[in-house]
Design a protein around this motif. Structure first.
Motif, mmCIF file in Angstrom:
data_model
loop_
_atom_site.group_PDB
_atom_site.id
_atom_site.type_symbol
_atom_site.label_atom_id
_atom_site.label_comp_id
_atom_site.label_asym_id
_atom_site.label_seq_id
_atom_site.Cartn_x
_atom_site.Cartn_y
_atom_site.Cartn_z
ATOM 1 N N UNK A 330 0.818 -1.213 0.000
ATOM 2 C CA UNK A 330 0.000 0.000 0.000
ATOM 3 C C UNK A 330 0.857 1.270 0.000
ATOM 4 N N UNK A 331 1.905 1.271 0.809
ATOM 5 C CA UNK A 331 2.740 2.473 0.900
ATOM 6 C C UNK A 331 3.344 2.827 -0.468
ATOM 7 N N UNK A 332 3.967 1.857 -1.131
ATOM 8 C CA UNK A 332 4.578 2.120 -2.443
ATOM 9 C C UNK A 332 3.527 2.591 -3.452
ATOM 10 N N UNK A 333 2.372 1.949 -3.390
ATOM 11 C CA UNK A 333 1.282 2.262 -4.314
ATOM 12 C C UNK A 333 0.816 3.714 -4.119
ATOM 13 N N UNK A 334 0.621 4.122 -2.870
ATOM 14 C CA UNK A 334 0.133 5.482 -2.581
ATOM 15 C C UNK A 334 1.215 6.523 -2.886
ATOM 16 N N UNK A 335 2.458 6.214 -2.546
ATOM 17 C CA UNK A 335 3.557 7.152 -2.822
ATOM 18 C C UNK A 335 3.681 7.384 -4.333
#
Length: 350
Positions: A330-335
């Motif tokens: 999720x973090x990579x996707x949102x960033x």
């Protein structure tokens, strides 16, 4: 047979998910025929892909009308081995749910399958239909924390009950369009030779294939992140929740769905994990110093407890095993999603 000898038809090729799929297909060496609503849109796509000789575009003005795909398949059906049906209406600005959501989704699916049967019954070997988690659970059940959704689950709304509001109607449209595909195959097994798989993603985040697509509007899932990026300190926001997946993984899954024979006849439930808007906000405030203090903070850290109360569970271990690749977290996707949005925003200001 090498990929260079295989032609893949992609309906709705100008959309968010489809552009990634077209990119991945071309990169893998396939020939691609895409459909778009107008010559202008089609020319725009060809230009974006540098007029790649392996890509051609056809006009399908309105997938909802009967025989919408007949013209394309009558002329080019003999070339096509794989069909990826990605086109489907996604909007919530309507009160005529049958006319604007349910009928177009079902008719679009039926008309592409009918066109294959009429003009490419001997050549099309694989069909992949882009469905949704919405076909597995309606918008009420998806919030039920006692429920576990798997690849076998179906949204239990009827044609009538899903017309309660636009979101329920959208969810119903995905269910009935997908069911139409499975029923078509069952009824026409003796006259077509293709296998069918469906892709059932949750909320789809991730960067656009081409950053300038952001100037033409945005898909509804990415719109959730755009609202947070544009929020104001102390502002209220709707805490969306549910399963999420990165668009780059959705694209990879479309290729795996027809390349891997074990995916034939399967529904592929695409979810890396559950998310809520609060968790996306936490990431935006942690990762982007230029946003911290300017956008709302909500209640940092409260995401997991919110999800525990407000979301059903998903078990897609079968899909993950079939696909065999790791999804973006999720973090990579949102960033990656927000970085692209901010870049385009900065360019617009300069």
């Amino acid at each position: 047979m090498t990929t260079k000898e295989i032609t893949v038809f992609v309906s709705g090729a100008t959309g968010f998910i489809a552009l990634h799929v077209v990119h991945d297909l071309l990169k893998a060496g396939y020939k691609v025929i895409g459909s778009g609503r107008s010559q202008e849109k089609n020319d725009g796509i060809l230009k974006k892909f540098n007029n790649n000789p392996n890509l051609s575009m056809e006009i399908v003005k309105d997938i909802a009308i009967p025989n919408a795909f007949d013209d394309v398949f009558q002329r080019r059906g003999r070339e096509i081995k794989v069909v990826l049906h990605i086109a489907s209406p996604v909007h919530f600005k309507t009160t005529d749910f049958e006319k604007d959501l349910l009928i177009p989704a079902v008719n679009g699916t039926k008309s592409i399958l009918e066109a294959i049967k009429k003009y490419a019954a001997d050549t099309v070997e694989k069909v992949v239909v882009t469905s949704s988690v919405a076909a597995l659970a309606n918008n009420i059940d998806i919030k039920n924390n006692n429920l576990v959704i798997t690849e076998e689950s179906w949204n239990k709304d009827t044609w009538e009950s899903c017309q309660a509001d636009a979101v329920a109607a959208y969810c119903g449209s995905k269910k009935f369009a997908e069911q139409a595909a499975w029923n078509f195959l069952k009824e026409n097994q003796s006259s077509v030779k293709f296998t069918l798989s469906t892709i059932n993603p949750g909320f789809v985040f991730g960067p656009q294939m081409f950053a300038d697509s952001l100037k033409d509007g945005i898909n509804s899932s990415s719109g959730i992140i755009a609202q947070l990026v544009r929020s104001k300190t102390g502002g209220k926001f709707y805490n969306y929740s549910g399963p999420f997946i990165d668009v780059r993984d959705v694209s990879k899954a479309h290729l795996a769905a027809f390349e891997n024979s074990e995916c034939a006849g399967e529904r592929l439930l695409l979810s890396e994990d559950l998310f809520c808007s609060q968790e996306a906000l936490d990431i935006l405030n942690e990762e982007f110093p230029q946003l911290k203090g300017k956008i709302t903070a909500g209640e940092p850290g409260s995401g997991p407890s919110f999800l525990e109360k407000n979301s059903c569970r998903f078990d897609n271990s079968k899909t993950k095993k079939l696909l065999g690749f790791k999804f973006h977290n999720f973090r990579d996707c949102i960033v990656d999603t927000a970085s692209q949005m901010l870049e385009v925003q900065n360019e617009a200001l300069n």
